[in-house]
Design a protein around this motif. Structure first.
Motif, short mmCIF file in Angstrom:
data_model
loop_
_atom_site.label_atom_id
_atom_site.label_comp_id
_atom_site.label_asym_id
_atom_site.label_seq_id
_atom_site.Cartn_x
_atom_site.Cartn_y
_atom_site.Cartn_z
N UNK A 1 -4.44 2.01 -3.00
CA UNK A 1 -3.26 2.12 -2.14
C UNK A 1 -3.61 2.52 -0.73
N UNK A 2 -4.50 3.49 -0.59
CA UNK A 2 -4.89 3.91 0.76
C UNK A 2 -5.65 2.82 1.49
N UNK A 3 -6.50 2.09 0.77
CA UNK A 3 -7.24 1.01 1.44
C UNK A 3 -6.30 -0.09 1.90
N UNK A 4 -5.31 -0.44 1.10
CA UNK A 4 -4.33 -1.44 1.53
C UNK A 4 -3.53 -0.95 2.73
N UNK B 1 0.79 -1.22 0.00
CA UNK B 1 0.00 0.00 0.00
C UNK B 1 0.82 1.27 0.00
N UNK B 2 1.97 1.26 0.64
CA UNK B 2 2.78 2.48 0.74
C UNK B 2 3.29 2.95 -0.63
N UNK C 1 -4.82 8.91 -11.57
CA UNK C 1 -4.27 8.30 -10.37
C UNK C 1 -5.26 8.04 -9.27
N UNK C 2 -6.49 8.56 -9.39
CA UNK C 2 -7.44 8.43 -8.29
C UNK C 2 -7.82 6.99 -7.97
N UNK C 3 -8.10 6.12 -8.96
CA UNK C 3 -8.43 4.73 -8.60
C UNK C 3 -7.27 4.02 -7.88
N UNK C 4 -6.05 4.28 -8.30
CA UNK C 4 -4.90 3.68 -7.65
C UNK C 4 -4.68 4.27 -6.26
#
Length: 69
Positions: A51-54, A27-28, A44-47
């Motif tokens: 990433x934030x959810x992970x 995620x980082x 970049x919003x979907x990624x």
């Protein structure tokens, strides 16, 4: 099967703590890269959401894990 299946390996080796660390590790850089892409007006919003959810889920799992005595 004599215990050499993937599910048998996963039951032995995939602890909650290891999964949490793997989620934080994945995620980082995903979050950092997606922020850079988002700032540069890319898609970049979907990624960023992934990433934030992970990252957040991994940190919560690490924080909630019980310490063994």
């Amino acid at each position: 099967m004599d215990g050499r299946s993937i599910t048998a390996w996963a039951r032995r080796n995939c602890t909650e703590r290891r999964l949490a660390v793997a989620m934080v590790v994945a995620g980082t850089p995903t979050t950092l890269a997606s922020v850079a892409i988002y700032i540069l007006h890319g898609p970049g919003f979907p990624f960023l959401v992934i990433g934030l959810s992970l990252l957040i889920t991994g940190l919560v799992m690490l924080g909630a894990a019980r310490k063994s005595p």
